[in-house]
Every structure is written in C-alpha cells, then in structure tokens.
Write a protein that holds these residues in place. Structure first.
Motif, PDB file in Angstrom:
ATOM      1  N   SER A 190      38.081  36.666  38.234  1.00 39.67           N
ATOM      2  CA  SER A 190      39.324  36.399  38.942  1.00 39.67           C
ATOM      3  C   SER A 190      39.013  36.239  40.422  1.00 39.67           C
ATOM      4  CB  SER A 190      40.283  37.581  38.727  1.00 39.67           C
ATOM      5  OG  SER A 190      41.389  37.501  39.567  1.00 39.67           O
ATOM      6  N   LEU A 191      39.933  35.635  41.154  1.00 38.32           N
ATOM      7  CA  LEU A 191      39.790  35.596  42.610  1.00 38.32           C
ATOM      8  C   LEU A 191      40.123  36.956  43.219  1.00 38.32           C
ATOM      9  CD1 LEU A 191      41.247  32.087  43.478  1.00 38.32           C
ATOM     10  CD2 LEU A 191      38.848  32.812  43.471  1.00 38.32           C
ATOM     11  N   THR A 192      40.722  37.831  42.403  1.00 38.43           N
ATOM     12  CA  THR A 192      40.965  39.216  42.808  1.00 38.43           C
ATOM     13  C   THR A 192      40.462  40.134  41.693  1.00 38.43           C
ATOM     14  OG1 THR A 192      43.206  39.101  41.911  1.00 38.43           O
ATOM     15  CG2 THR A 192      42.966  38.709  44.278  1.00 38.43           C
ATOM     16  N   ARG A 233      39.373  43.174  39.446  1.00 40.85           N
ATOM     17  CA  ARG A 233      39.978  44.499  39.321  1.00 40.85           C
ATOM     18  C   ARG A 233      38.902  45.520  38.974  1.00 40.85           C
ATOM     19  NH1 ARG A 233      44.499  46.573  39.610  1.00 40.85           N
ATOM     20  NH2 ARG A 233      45.559  44.599  39.863  1.00 40.85           N
ATOM     21  N   SER A 253      42.318  46.071  43.194  1.00 38.46           N
ATOM     22  CA  SER A 253      41.765  44.721  43.176  1.00 38.46           C
ATOM     23  C   SER A 253      41.327  44.387  44.592  1.00 38.46           C
ATOM     24  CB  SER A 253      42.792  43.705  42.665  1.00 38.46           C
ATOM     25  OG  SER A 253      43.930  43.698  43.487  1.00 38.46           O
ATOM     26  N   SER A 292      40.383  40.986  47.193  1.00 41.06           N
ATOM     27  CA  SER A 292      40.555  39.544  47.352  1.00 41.06           C
ATOM     28  C   SER A 292      39.235  38.892  47.758  1.00 41.06           C
ATOM     29  CB  SER A 292      41.622  39.258  48.416  1.00 41.06           C
ATOM     30  OG  SER A 292      41.666  37.881  48.697  1.00 41.06           O
ATOM     31  N   GLU A 303      39.519  36.452  50.833  1.00 40.24           N
ATOM     32  CA  GLU A 303      39.555  37.181  52.110  1.00 40.24           C
ATOM     33  C   GLU A 303      38.175  37.721  52.470  1.00 40.24           C
ATOM     34  OE1 GLU A 303      41.909  37.281  54.326  1.00 40.24           O
ATOM     35  OE2 GLU A 303      43.364  36.237  53.087  1.00 40.24           O
ATOM     36  N   VAL A 358      40.460  42.990  51.920  1.00 41.71           N
ATOM     37  CA  VAL A 358      41.867  43.079  51.540  1.00 41.71           C
ATOM     38  C   VAL A 358      41.953  43.559  50.093  1.00 41.71           C
ATOM     39  CG1 VAL A 358      44.016  41.794  51.185  1.00 41.71           C
ATOM     40  CG2 VAL A 358      42.545  41.241  53.142  1.00 41.71           C
ATOM     41  N   PRO A 369      44.699  43.781  47.469  1.00 38.69           N
ATOM     42  CA  PRO A 369      46.095  43.416  47.196  1.00 38.69           C
ATOM     43  C   PRO A 369      46.902  44.561  46.593  1.00 38.69           C
ATOM     44  CG  PRO A 369      44.638  41.659  46.505  1.00 38.69           C
ATOM     45  CD  PRO A 369      43.763  42.835  46.865  1.00 38.69           C
TER      46      PRO A 369
END
Length: 158
Positions: A62-64, A66, A94, A96, A99, A106, A108
């Motif tokens: 994922s772009l974030t 977990r 998570s 980012s 970022e 960051v 989120p």
C-alpha cells in the motif's frame, strides 16, 4: 523478431520476475525477525529502549503500509521517574510512503490498545515525550493524522 525486440522482451521479463520475487519475499518475510533491528534503530534515534514482545505484522502492499505490534514498551528518559514511558497491549499504525519520499514522517492513523503512558516534565523543563536525541534536535516532529486510544491510562507528572 529482431535483436532489439528480443532484448526488450528479455529485459521486461527480468524486470517483472525481479519485482515478483521481491513482492513474494515481502509477503513471506517473518517480520518478527526484524524486531531486534527495529529496536536498535529506535534506540539510535531516540536514546530509548523499545521492546516488541509480541507478534509483529506488516502489511506492506500500500502507499500507507500498516504495522501492528503486540506487547510494546518504550523506555522513559534517563532522568524520568520510572520506566517504561509507554506500555501497550497493541499498537497499530500506518505510515505514508509519499510523505516519506518528501522527507516528512506522517502517520495517517495510530491506534493504541490498553496503553499505560507516563508523561513527565522536570524542574529544568525537560519533557519525556520529546523523543529526539540531541543529534536530531532540529528535525521536524512526526505528524499524526488521527489517534485512537482504547482502554488507556495516562499519568502526567509536572
């Protein structure tokens, strides 16, 4: 097929295979094996001891991504009343990736389950929640988009 055409096909096949093997390695990696390395990195950046005594799971696709860690403790400042500064049954967050590429940290969302937190300020004005070592005194603080605390305890000493 021309030599250039074959070269493009072979290069594409090698790239796809390499990316596939990398994804497979991430999917199958036992993240618990990384706990000592993570603890040493946290110690280097914060001068605090980190212990992850439970399971560590990472969902990297994922772009974030977990991260979920169970039975986590973070040491207090040397001058603090007692250790740990934080003990939690579970921490999930998570991060980012876009970022991070911009040089900012960051989170989120952050979720703490059953945390016991000690926040402390001494007579000299030092605060134990400042986690940077003196080497990173000018580094920007991480950004937390949302913080969820389930069944937590907070003690503040001033």
């Amino acid at each position: 097929m021309t030599i250039v055409g074959r070269s493009v096909v072979v290069a594409t096949a090698v790239l796809v295979t390499t990316l596939g093997l990398g994804a497979l390695a991430l999917a199958l990696f036992d993240w618990n094996a990384a706990r000592p390395w993570i603890s040493s990195q946290v110690k280097a950046w914060t001068t605090r001891d980190l212990a992850i005594e439970g399971n560590l799971r990472v969902h990297p696709f994922s772009l974030t991504p977990r991260i979920n860690a169970e039975r986590v403790t973070l040491g207090n400042a040397e001058w603090g009343k007692r250790v740990p500064m934080l003990a939690a049954g579970e921490i999930e967050f998570s991060v980012s990736l876009p970022e991070l590429l911009r040089g900012r940290v960051v989170f989120p969302d952050v979720r703490l389950k059953s945390p016991v937190v000690l926040l402390q300020r001494d007579r000299e004005g030092r605060r134990n929640w400042i986690l940077r070592s003196s080497k990173q005194a000018t580094a920007p603080s991480p950004i937390i988009g949302s913080l969820q605390v389930d069944d937590g305890e907070l003690e503040f000493l001033d």
